[in-house]
Design an enzyme around this catalytic site. Structure first.
Site, PDB file in Angstrom:
ATOM      1  CG  ASP A 248      -2.061  -0.863   1.289  1.00 43.59           C
ATOM      2  OD1 ASP A 248      -2.509  -1.408   0.253  1.00 43.59           O
ATOM      3  OD2 ASP A 248      -2.456  -1.015   2.357  1.00 43.59           O
ATOM      4  CE  LYS A 270       2.922   1.874 -10.922  1.00 47.78           C
ATOM      5  NZ  LYS A 270       3.947   0.739 -11.653  1.00 47.78           N
ATOM      6  N   GLY A 302      -0.589  -1.165   8.970  1.00 48.34           N
ATOM      7  CA  GLY A 302      -1.439  -1.467  10.335  1.00 48.34           C
ATOM      8  C   GLY A 302      -1.684  -2.966  10.383  1.00 48.34           C
ATOM      9  CG  MET A 383      -9.116   6.174   6.122  1.00 45.42           C
ATOM     10  SD  MET A 383      -9.986   5.032   5.286  1.00 45.42           S
ATOM     11  CE  MET A 383     -10.330   3.818   6.273  1.00 45.42           C
TER      12      MET A 383
HETATM   13  N1  SAH Z   1      -5.096  -1.449   8.066  1.00 46.23           N
HETATM   14  C1  SAH Z   1      -4.886  -0.036   8.694  1.00 46.23           C
HETATM   15  C2  SAH Z   1      -5.745   0.914   8.558  1.00 46.23           C
HETATM   16  C3  SAH Z   1      -5.900   1.387   7.008  1.00 46.23           C
HETATM   17  S1  SAH Z   1      -7.146   2.771   6.609  1.00 46.23           S
HETATM   18  C4  SAH Z   1      -4.577  -0.128  10.239  1.00 46.23           C
HETATM   19  O1  SAH Z   1      -4.803  -1.249  10.853  1.00 46.23           O
HETATM   20  O2  SAH Z   1      -4.028   0.659  10.505  1.00 46.23           O
HETATM   21  C5  SAH Z   1      -6.017   3.955   6.725  1.00 46.23           C
HETATM   22  C6  SAH Z   1      -6.258   4.850   7.857  1.00 46.23           C
HETATM   23  O3  SAH Z   1      -5.192   4.436   8.979  1.00 46.23           O
HETATM   24  C7  SAH Z   1      -5.666   6.290   7.799  1.00 46.23           C
HETATM   25  O4  SAH Z   1      -6.605   7.223   7.099  1.00 46.23           O
HETATM   26  C8  SAH Z   1      -5.446   6.537   9.171  1.00 46.23           C
HETATM   27  O5  SAH Z   1      -6.414   7.174   9.893  1.00 46.23           O
HETATM   28  C9  SAH Z   1      -5.064   5.285   9.684  1.00 46.23           C
HETATM   29  N2  SAH Z   1      -3.261   5.173   9.691  1.00 46.23           N
HETATM   30  C10 SAH Z   1      -2.798   4.360   9.321  1.00 46.23           C
HETATM   31  N3  SAH Z   1      -1.376   4.496   9.638  1.00 46.23           N
HETATM   32  C11 SAH Z   1      -1.363   5.118  10.655  1.00 46.23           C
HETATM   33  C12 SAH Z   1      -0.296   6.218  11.443  1.00 46.23           C
HETATM   34  N4  SAH Z   1       0.953   5.647  11.212  1.00 46.23           N
HETATM   35  N5  SAH Z   1      -0.804   7.096  12.033  1.00 46.23           N
HETATM   36  C13 SAH Z   1      -1.867   7.285  12.292  1.00 46.23           C
HETATM   37  N6  SAH Z   1      -3.041   6.872  11.652  1.00 46.23           N
HETATM   38  C14 SAH Z   1      -2.652   5.732  10.748  1.00 46.23           C
END
Ligand code: SAH
Length: 469
Positions: A248, A270, A302, A383
């Site tokens: 991603d 991309k 995440g 988000m």
């Molecule tokens: N699968 C991911 C979430 C994907 S959705 C997870 O479990 O974290 C993408 C959203 O995740 C972003 O818009 C933000 O709100 C959050 N996010 C992902 N990485 C982040 C980070 N390092 N710090 C803060 N928010 C984060």
């Protein structure tokens, strides 16, 4: 269904049969296949029964059944070939707690014995609830013909091999292996004996394992919030073994560095495909790479199971018959809570926590605002940057206190981590003023804990925001 089919474990249990004629013989032939202790009561037993008794296969009592003769029996067969005697003996057995069967008397029986096709350990039981014995016989005959007599020994050898076969991944790979054994190689080998069948099984497993190794595989791996040290050991290993890494936009360069040197890196977020690749294109990309035999790592920020469209990708991979597994990762909510030294749940404050998305494919997402507006409620809003004003409006409308603490954590776990501690009332304005870049998570209902509990860089960020703690 009036009769429920079960397979009863009879080893060491007691079965009593009353009667010594043809009816008793027919049942005994079946019962002797089990490991039950069988007692036969017959004033005039058939010579065959006498012989079985001499051989120690059953215990023969040469008088009619009397009270006390069925103590501890689990099953009782009335095969007296006399209605009155059947009624008398089965009443005695029932009084002793045995389940009773009266031969050729379905109505008065508590259980019935099905027609059986015996390929021990494979046993097929056929019952028609007495509706059509002819039908049962026909089905039995058909099955007897269809199922080779070698099936029993084959299954016994197979059973002993089940643990070894677990080396193959569950699902299609394992099913194909067993189908090959039972329907192709096994029947041919067993003709030459047990050892030949065992050797065949071993060779077959090796074949299937190497075939498997040549097949592609997809690991859906959570990359965590960005700090490479927050990767799991499993994620590191998967990256280390990857032929292809499809990642991603959120996955940090430091993490991609860890992929095997020869691995092909594909950015599925991309530009050039528009703002991001369409989901179907990503699905196809994953499947196509795996079909070339590659070990594919689908790397997601995440945890892949949190707002990661994991299900759609897994389904595409499954539909293509490709092996897969999921490696969880640290989700942004956990990393953000850690960044402000807070707990996502807390005894006495909130015993549940919600993960929400600020917007979905249809626009700003709708939620149970009334529940979220309650005091003490904690939610991690993913988000949510663009939706700040919308979320504030909804919550306020449903009665949330304007001074409800809200903390936005941008780039959680990264050197660029940025904490904005504010309140519901000030959220949109403070967020606009701070204008954090990078992914940001909004923690509703949480404020940073005392400064001393926070990492140094966070404190700096906080003081820049002039947050009073
Ligand atoms: N699968 C991911 C979430 C994907 S959705 C997870 O479990 O974290 C993408 C959203 O995740 C972003 O818009 C933000 O709100 C959050 N996010 C992902 N990485 C982040 C980070 N390092 N710090 C803060 N928010 C984060």
């Amino acid at each position: 269904m009036q009769h429920f089919p079960i397979f009863l474990a009879l080893a060491g249990r007691r079965i009593v049969v009353s009667g010594g004629g043809e009816a008793a013989l027919a049942k005994l032939r079946l019962l002797l296949k089990t490991e039950a202790h069988i007692t036969v009561h017959a004033p005039q037993p058939d010579p065959q029964i006498q012989q079985w008794a001499t051989e120690g296969k059953l215990r023969l009592v040469q008088r009619r059944l009397e009270p006390g003769d069925t103590t501890c029996a689990v099953l009782f067969y009335a095969a007296d070939e006399d209605e009155t005697e059947d009624a008398r003996t089965s009443a005695l057995a029932r009084a002793d707690g045995a389940l009773t069967n009266i031969v050729d008397n379905l109505q008065a029986s508590q259980f019935i014995t099905p027609a059986i096709v015996d390929r021990d350990p494979v046993t097929v039981a056929i019952g028609t609830e007495g509706a059509a014995p002819v039908l049962a016989r026909k089905i039995k005959a058909d099955l007897e013909e269809r199922l080779p007599t070698t099936l029993g020994p084959l299954a016994r050898i197979g059973k002993a091999f089940r643990k070894m076969a677990e080396a193959l991944p569950m699902g299609r790979a394992r099913r194909d292996f067993w189908a090959d054994y039972y329907f192709k190689q096994g029947p041919r080998a067993i003709v030459e004996g047990k050892e030949a069948a065992e050797t065949t099984l071993e060779t077959l497993l090796q074949d299937h394992l190497s075939r498997q190794a040549k097949l592609g595989h997809v690991a859906f791996v959570g990359a965590g919030p960005g700090d490479p040290e927050l990767l799991t050991l499993k994620a590191r290993r998967a990256l280390d073994e990857a032929d292809v890494v499809i990642h991603d936009r959120l996955v940090s360069p430091a993490i991609l560095e860890l992929a095997r040197r020869e691995a092909i890196l594909v950015n599925a977020g991309k530009e050039g495909f528009g703002p991001s690749m369409r989901q179907e294109q990503i699905n196809d990309l994953i499947v196509e790479h795996a079909q070339t035999g590659a070990q594919v790592v689908r790397l997601k920020g995440g945890d892949p199971a949190v707002f990661g469209r994991l299900d759609e990708e897994v389904e595409a991979v499954r539909n293509a018959g490709i092996g897969w597994h999921v490696v969880p990762g640290i989700t942004a909510a956990s990393a953000s809570a850690a960044a402000i030294g807070q707990s996502l749940t807390s005894r006495g404050r909130n015993d549940d926590v919600r993960f929400l998305t600020g917007h979905d494919m249809a626009g700003f997402a709708d939620h149970d605002w009334r529940a979220l507006a309650r005091p003490g409620e904690v939610a991690a809003i993913y988000m949510g940057k663009k939706a700040a004003r919308y979320i504030q409006g909804r919550l306020t409308m449903h009665g949330a206190a304007p001074d409800t603490p809200v903390t936005v954590v941008a780039n959680a776990s990264l050197p660029t981590q940025h904490v904005i501690a504010t309140t519901l009332a000030r959220l949109p304005a403070d967020l606009r003023a701070a204008a954090p870049t990078g992914p940001a998570l909004t923690l509703l209902g949480l404020e940073p804990r005392a400064k001393d509990a926070l990492p140094a860089d966070t404190v700096t960020a906080l003081s820049q925001q002039e947050v009073s703690l």
